[in-house]
Enzyme design. Structure first.
Site, PDB file in Angstrom:
ATOM      1  N   HIS A   1      12.670   7.314 -64.361  1.00  0.00           N
ATOM      2  CA  HIS A   1      13.568   7.380 -63.192  1.00  0.00           C
ATOM      3  C   HIS A   1      13.881   6.000 -62.604  1.00  0.00           C
ATOM      4  O   HIS A   1      15.059   5.609 -62.554  1.00  0.00           O
ATOM      5  CB  HIS A   1      13.003   8.348 -62.152  1.00  0.00           C
ATOM      6  CG  HIS A   1      13.626   8.235 -60.801  1.00  0.00           C
ATOM      7  ND1 HIS A   1      14.941   8.558 -60.552  1.00  0.00           N
ATOM      8  CD2 HIS A   1      13.119   7.799 -59.617  1.00  0.00           C
ATOM      9  CE1 HIS A   1      15.212   8.339 -59.281  1.00  0.00           C
ATOM     10  NE2 HIS A   1      14.123   7.873 -58.694  1.00  0.00           N
TER      11      HIS A   1
ATOM     12  N   GLU B   1       5.965   4.956 -52.121  1.00  0.00           N
ATOM     13  CA  GLU B   1       5.997   6.355 -51.724  1.00  0.00           C
ATOM     14  C   GLU B   1       5.141   7.248 -52.629  1.00  0.00           C
ATOM     15  O   GLU B   1       4.439   8.132 -52.155  1.00  0.00           O
ATOM     16  CB  GLU B   1       7.466   6.840 -51.746  1.00  0.00           C
ATOM     17  CG  GLU B   1       7.675   8.297 -51.404  1.00  0.00           C
ATOM     18  CD  GLU B   1       7.555   8.585 -49.914  1.00  0.00           C
ATOM     19  OE1 GLU B   1       7.294   7.651 -49.151  1.00  0.00           O
ATOM     20  OE2 GLU B   1       7.712   9.760 -49.529  1.00  0.00           O
ATOM     21  N   ASP B   2       5.174   6.986 -53.924  1.00  0.00           N
ATOM     22  CA  ASP B   2       4.589   7.948 -54.857  1.00  0.00           C
ATOM     23  C   ASP B   2       3.339   7.484 -55.597  1.00  0.00           C
ATOM     24  O   ASP B   2       2.778   8.243 -56.388  1.00  0.00           O
ATOM     25  CB  ASP B   2       5.635   8.353 -55.923  1.00  0.00           C
ATOM     26  CG  ASP B   2       6.772   9.152 -55.300  1.00  0.00           C
ATOM     27  OD1 ASP B   2       6.539   9.757 -54.236  1.00  0.00           O
ATOM     28  OD2 ASP B   2       7.875   9.153 -55.861  1.00  0.00           O
TER      29      ASP B   2
HETATM   30 MN    MN Z   1      13.609   7.502 -56.561  1.00  0.00          MN
END
Ligand code: MN
Length: 718
Positions: free
Chosen positions: A48, A76-77
């Site tokens: 991604h 964030e992830d």
């Molecule tokens: Mn993204």
């Protein structure tokens, strides 16, 4: 999935100064950080950010944007922190990645149609750097391209709605036509898949029928122009199903009636050639009247420039043609992202047509190096506004510097009036905190709470200010009325009379008041003294009171006249007096029975009583003959005496009422009150209180000191 060296080569192809090492490190860093994470499609998660980076290389963005794209989901992830990114890639990249992360978080809010414009503004306001927004748009584009892998229908719908209402219009506003079209069409496929299938079926039918003879039209247009010595690049592009759908909606026609499904573009070298090409086309084909639009002399707000016309084309078909110069074409397709290239081509003049970007371009013009373009285009779109969320996700737009109190009043005046606290992004914060873009604000209310005058110091919205003022004024008046009534009762009693409303009513005209409440309010606020009301009722006692001169004879006659309450009466019972001599209390120290006192005789004024520790006595140290020793006559001490105190009282509602109650509960009578200074936080005031003696006054002072609203209280030395 593009490979590492391909990505780096892509960037190097247009950016010779690209930081190859940093690009390689970012690639490896993001790949490791995402590890074995998977996308909904089952692909490795790292695909991604890599695709997002690739999308942005098509826009030829600088290597910092590409690195940001690679890293954009790590905070964030994954376990990666912004400190880690700063360590590895420096402050600027860390800042950009944080910016994208912040935007990702606000996506989680609901997207209601009536809030769309505010959301768009919020996104722009939060994208302090234009590259943050560009990465965000590419992120959204890739997520939309892979939307079908998300199983939750509701989630797909929400993301599509948000894309349609927030991100596609933002892409358009940035002038990125191609991205806008793709975002819209992908969202359209989710939101109205039936309509989209009908349209694609129709398009397929037209293709099968050979009605989309694009190549034939392209080459004939090209030849026509070349014959007139106008070399041009001619493109034919099928319109997107969504734009066709919009057209059917707008014109209220069915898909079957749609025939012009191809848009042709003629791209020439200069603005002059655009008009020349238009002339050639108009000569060669039959023009459909009323379809000519000149966006070159009048560009669209996002800077778009082109000539639009419709003709009956080479194959006797109705076709739409857009004619533009090369620079205009790049802007039309790539929008602001095209600007770095555009500037390098030296065609700065047309760039000025971007109306909303004008300010950004001015920054660019000041930085000589066009490579700095992206770095210096900070998006300060709404410098005087902040966009905040309610807990249910509504956007509240406030002026810059606004506080939770402004927010509360913006939501509802009831919430404003009763707000006691605020939680900003789930943390309890003071009500005076300045709000930031994207803050989620929860207002805590209590029915017991009322607006505080202190709020006036920090609110910035007119609505909040007006509500606070109005509320304070009405409450203040109530307090002043009861305070004024207490003062009047004391002032009348001090002279041996009883205060009644009938009495007050008789003198309303003297003070130009229409109601007793108005009179009491003015007395309470210190605009009218209690004594002046007494004087208005009993003009006879005016003279004595003016000089505050009391003689024994006068005291005795007042005592006899006393109609009301025998125990409230002035009395001067002092040993050591020279009989017949006029006597008064010095205003500086307000001696009370129990104080050690001394009398000073001055010519024409009689005797003035001071307390032994009064500073005024220093003035008389050289004239000991004027000093007379005095003492109180305990047996005669049965009346009330006026004591004087000065106070600093917190300007909160109820504080004046409390003050009154405390003095009353301690058997003191307020006979006069003056507010000497008033700030939003505090009142400075002086009060005359009738007390038995010094001890009584000390007890009242002690009681006053015990309440927190009273910041300071002292025996008067006014
Ligand atoms: Mn993204």
């Amino acid at each position: 999935m593009i490979r590492q060296f391909e990505l780096v080569e892509n960037v190097k192809a247009y950016d010779l100064s690209a930081d190859e090492d940093a690009l390689n490190r970012a690639y490896v860093f993001a790949m490791k950080a995402h590890g074995h994470q998977k996308r909904a499609s089952g692909d490795p998660y790292f695909s991604h950010p890599l695709e997002v980076a690739e999308i942005l290389t098509n826009y030829k963005l600088d290597s910092k944007s590409i690195i940001t794209a690679l890293l954009h989901d790590t905070i964030e992830d994954t376990d990666v922190t912004s400190e880690d990114i700063e360590d590895q890639f420096g402050n600027e990249i860390a800042h950009l990645v944080e910016g994208v992360t912040k935007l990702t978080k606000i996506e989680l809010q609901s997207a209601q149609s009536d809030q769309a414009e505010n959301f768009r503004k919020l996104v722009l306001a939060m994208s302090e750097d234009i590259r943050v927004l560009l990465v965000k748009l590419a992120d959204r584009l890739h997520n939309m391209r892979t939307l079908q892998f998300i199983e939750n229908t509701e989630k797909r719908r929400r993301i599509s709605l948000e894309t349609m209402e927030i991100f596609a219009p933002l892409a358009e506003r940035m002038g990125m036509q191609e991205m806008k079209n793709e975002l819209e069409d992908l969202a359209f496929a989710e939101l109205n898949s039936d309509a989209r299938s009908s349209i694609t079926a129709r398009l397929q039918f037209l293709r099968d029928e050979g009605k989309d003879n694009v190549d034939a039209v392209v080459s004939e247009l090209k030849n026509t122009l070349e014959k007139e010595k106008l070399p041009a690049n001619v493109l034919g592009r099928q319109k997107s199903p969504y734009s066709i759908w919009l057209k059917t909606q707008r014109k209220n026609v069915s898909f079957e009636q749609i025939s012009d499904i191809i848009a042709f573009r003629i791209i020439v070298d200069s603005t002059q050639d655009c008009y020349a090409a238009l002339g050639v086309i108009n000569q060669a084909y039959r023009v459909i009247p009323g379809r000519l639009k000149d966006y070159i002399s009048t560009p669209k707000p996002n800077g778009y420039q082109s000539l639009h016309t419709s003709v009956i084309g080479p194959e006797k078909q109705r076709i739409e043609i857009q004619i533009r110069a090369k620079g205009m074409h790049e802007i039309a397709e790539y929008g602001i992202a095209a600007h770095s290239l555009y500037k390098q081509n030296g065609d700065a003049a047309s760039g000025k047509e971007f109306r909303w970007l004008r300010e950004l371009l001015e920054i660019l013009d000041q930085t000589a190096n066009p490579d700095d373009f992206l770095e210096h285009t900070k998006l300060e779109m709404y410098p005087n506004q902040v966009f905040c969320f309610t807990p249910v996700g509504d956007v509240i737009v406030l002026p810059g510097g606004a506080t939770p109190v402004d927010f509360a009043y913006a939501v509802h005046s009831e919430i404003g009036d009763h707000c006691v606290g605020a939680r900003i992004n789930s943390r309890s914060m003071p009500l005076r905190t300045e709000l930031d873009n994207g803050d989620q604000v929860e207002i805590i209310t209590s029915q017991a709470q009322i607006p505080s005058p202190i709020w006036e110091n920090f609110v910035v919205t007119g609505k909040a200010r007006a509500h606070i003022k109005r509320f304070i004024r009405s409450r203040e008046k109530e307090e002043y009325i009861s305070l004024g009534q207490a003062i009047l009762e004391g002032a009348f009693a001090n002279e041996g009379y009883e205060y009644t409303e009938t009495i007050a009513h008789d003198v309303l005209t003297v003070f130009n008041k229409s109601t007793i409440d108005d009179l009491c309010a003015d007395v309470g606020a210190g605009h009218i003294t209690g004594l002046s009301v007494v004087e208005a009722v009993f003009p006879g006692i005016k003279e004595e009171n003016k000089s505050r001169l009391l003689s024994f004879a006068r005291v005795r006659s007042l005592r006899k006249k006393s109609k009301v309450n025998d125990k409230i009466r002035p009395a001067i019972a002092i040993k050591g007096m020279i009989p017949g001599m006029a006597l008064h209390y010095a205003g500086c120290c307000h001696a009370l029975p129990g104080d050690r006192i001394v009398g000073i005789v001055t010519k024409g004024r009689g005797m003035t009583i001071h307390t032994i520790d009064c500073e005024k006595l220093e003035d008389f140290t050289d004239t000991p003959e004027h000093w007379i020793d005095l003492s109180w006559n305990e047996e005669e001490l049965d009346g009330f005496h006026v004591g004087h105190i000065t106070l600093v009282v917190g300007n909160t509602l109820g504080s004046l009422g409390k003050l009154c109650t405390i003095i009353g509960n301690n058997s003191g009578n307020i006979s006069n009150l003056k507010i000497t200074n008033r700030t939003p936080e505090f009142f400075d005031m002086s009060i005359d209180i009738e007390v038995r003696d010094a001890k009584h006054l000390t007890a009242i002072i002690a009681a006053l000191r015990a309440i927190p609203e009273i910041k300071q209280v002292e025996r008067g030395r006014s």
